[in-house]
Write a protein that holds these residues in place. Sequence first.
Motif, mmCIF file in Angstrom:
data_model
loop_
_atom_site.group_PDB
_atom_site.id
_atom_site.type_symbol
_atom_site.label_atom_id
_atom_site.label_comp_id
_atom_site.label_asym_id
_atom_site.label_seq_id
_atom_site.Cartn_x
_atom_site.Cartn_y
_atom_site.Cartn_z
ATOM 1 N N GLN A 180 0.847 -1.193 0.000
ATOM 2 C CA GLN A 180 0.000 0.000 0.000
ATOM 3 C C GLN A 180 0.886 1.247 0.000
ATOM 4 O O GLN A 180 1.690 1.447 0.915
ATOM 5 C CB GLN A 180 -0.900 -0.019 1.235
ATOM 6 C CG GLN A 180 -1.912 1.102 1.309
ATOM 7 C CD GLN A 180 -2.679 1.066 2.623
ATOM 8 O OE1 GLN A 180 -2.133 1.349 3.679
ATOM 9 N NE2 GLN A 180 -3.950 0.688 2.543
ATOM 10 N N LYS A 236 1.153 5.312 0.225
ATOM 11 C CA LYS A 236 0.363 6.402 0.804
ATOM 12 C C LYS A 236 0.703 7.737 0.152
ATOM 13 O O LYS A 236 1.855 7.993 -0.216
ATOM 14 C CB LYS A 236 0.619 6.514 2.314
ATOM 15 C CG LYS A 236 0.001 5.381 3.131
ATOM 16 C CD LYS A 236 0.822 4.129 3.070
ATOM 17 C CE LYS A 236 0.306 3.073 4.032
ATOM 18 N NZ LYS A 236 1.028 1.789 3.883
ATOM 19 N N ASN A 237 -0.304 8.601 0.081
ATOM 20 C CA ASN A 237 -0.056 9.967 -0.369
ATOM 21 C C ASN A 237 0.283 10.843 0.843
ATOM 22 O O ASN A 237 0.166 10.399 1.996
ATOM 23 C CB ASN A 237 -1.240 10.504 -1.163
ATOM 24 C CG ASN A 237 -2.516 10.598 -0.335
ATOM 25 O OD1 ASN A 237 -2.487 10.961 0.843
ATOM 26 N ND2 ASN A 237 -3.667 10.302 -0.941
ATOM 27 N N GLN A 257 -2.323 11.084 3.651
ATOM 28 C CA GLN A 257 -2.445 9.851 4.425
ATOM 29 C C GLN A 257 -1.264 9.675 5.384
ATOM 30 O O GLN A 257 -1.439 9.235 6.522
ATOM 31 C CB GLN A 257 -2.561 8.661 3.472
ATOM 32 C CG GLN A 257 -3.867 8.669 2.688
ATOM 33 C CD GLN A 257 -3.864 7.727 1.499
ATOM 34 O OE1 GLN A 257 -2.799 7.342 0.987
ATOM 35 N NE2 GLN A 257 -5.047 7.341 1.031
ATOM 36 N N ILE A 258 -0.083 10.053 4.938
ATOM 37 C CA ILE A 258 1.080 10.003 5.824
ATOM 38 C C ILE A 258 0.899 10.967 6.990
ATOM 39 O O ILE A 258 1.263 10.660 8.131
ATOM 40 C CB ILE A 258 2.368 10.301 5.030
ATOM 41 C CG1 ILE A 258 2.686 9.122 4.107
ATOM 42 C CG2 ILE A 258 3.537 10.590 5.969
ATOM 43 C CD1 ILE A 258 3.856 9.356 3.168
ATOM 44 N N TRP A 301 -6.213 5.102 10.270
ATOM 45 C CA TRP A 301 -4.786 4.970 9.969
ATOM 46 C C TRP A 301 -4.022 4.579 11.238
ATOM 47 O O TRP A 301 -4.274 5.100 12.312
ATOM 48 C CB TRP A 301 -4.245 6.261 9.370
ATOM 49 C CG TRP A 301 -4.841 6.510 8.026
ATOM 50 C CD1 TRP A 301 -5.943 7.263 7.741
ATOM 51 C CD2 TRP A 301 -4.407 5.948 6.790
ATOM 52 N NE1 TRP A 301 -6.220 7.222 6.403
ATOM 53 C CE2 TRP A 301 -5.292 6.419 5.789
ATOM 54 C CE3 TRP A 301 -3.359 5.102 6.416
ATOM 55 C CZ2 TRP A 301 -5.142 6.069 4.446
ATOM 56 C CZ3 TRP A 301 -3.221 4.761 5.076
ATOM 57 C CH2 TRP A 301 -4.111 5.242 4.125
ATOM 58 N N GLY A 305 -0.475 0.767 7.609
ATOM 59 C CA GLY A 305 -1.260 1.811 6.955
ATOM 60 C C GLY A 305 -2.698 1.743 7.405
ATOM 61 O O GLY A 305 -3.012 2.077 8.552
ATOM 62 N N THR A 306 -3.594 1.281 6.545
ATOM 63 C CA THR A 306 -4.994 1.119 6.936
ATOM 64 C C THR A 306 -5.211 -0.147 7.753
ATOM 65 O O THR A 306 -6.301 -0.384 8.244
ATOM 66 C CB THR A 306 -5.912 1.083 5.697
ATOM 67 O OG1 THR A 306 -5.425 0.099 4.781
ATOM 68 C CG2 THR A 306 -5.950 2.442 5.022
ATOM 69 N N GLY A 310 5.977 7.043 -0.209
ATOM 70 C CA GLY A 310 4.683 6.494 0.169
ATOM 71 C C GLY A 310 4.766 5.110 0.777
ATOM 72 O O GLY A 310 3.763 4.582 1.264
ATOM 73 N N CYS A 336 5.533 2.622 3.628
ATOM 74 C CA CYS A 336 5.552 2.724 5.096
ATOM 75 C C CYS A 336 5.842 1.364 5.706
ATOM 76 O O CYS A 336 5.213 0.361 5.343
ATOM 77 C CB CYS A 336 4.223 3.246 5.628
ATOM 78 S SG CYS A 336 3.837 4.935 5.103
#
Length: 278
Positions: free
Chosen positions: A3, A5-6, A9-10, A103, A179-180, A205, A207
Amino acid sequence: MVQIKNPEQIAKMREAGLVVAAIHAATREAAVPGATTKDLDQVARKVLAEHDAKPNFLGYGGFPATICTSVNEVVVHGIPSDDVVLKDGDVISVDCGAIIDGWHGDAAYTAFVGSGHSPELIELSRVTEESMWAGIAAMKQGNRLVDVSRAIETYIRRQPKPGGGKYGIIEDYGGHGIGTEMHMDPHLLNYVDRRRGKGPKLVPGFCLAIEPMVSLGTPRTEVLSDDWTVITTDGTWSSHWEHSVALTEQGPLVLTAPDGGRAKLAALGITAAPDPLA
């Protein structure tokens, strides 16, 4: 699938990471002789409530507590209990997480209870923590996942162990994407296994929760009858350190460190990414 992330989202993951940092600070202060590991769990619950955050450990796969409290020979996944009373000379690893708007943040630290700890134990924790930072420093664009594993293992292998012998790099547990969900692809070994190949490229992006676990003896573990508590098979004590890290266009951002990792990374010649919440 990894995944990616943008920046927005970070930033949300950074919010969750700062809650984890607050839990660390509060539980570290509470980890004194006479406290129970259940006491530390209650401290963590209070911090989560104060930040309007959710725990990501509680109920995960049926786990019955908010944090993991792993004492001495327990490597990871220790269940907080009124029956486990911290004593002068104990070593405890606290692993915890938080969720903000879906998150996740996840991090762990090792602390010394009271005083009188041997140089061997103090060095064990130092080596484990510094190997984590070596792995974080390897979070660079163009590197691959195996480069993080190699950095962790290389650091540990180069450290002389007081009294001789080698440190045990725990084989059955490692880091992971985050992430999610708390645990996502890819799985991150704390050593190089050539059978697994180089792994995915690290791109902005990406993580990772980077978490070396190291013992004074064996790399092998067993799970107790509660189906959670993981101990070393030879009874040697261990250390566990973890941070959640995001790779950005400007470099790594340590989501669960209060300063974003700026000070430690600077000492390694690396500039941490700007804090999106600053």
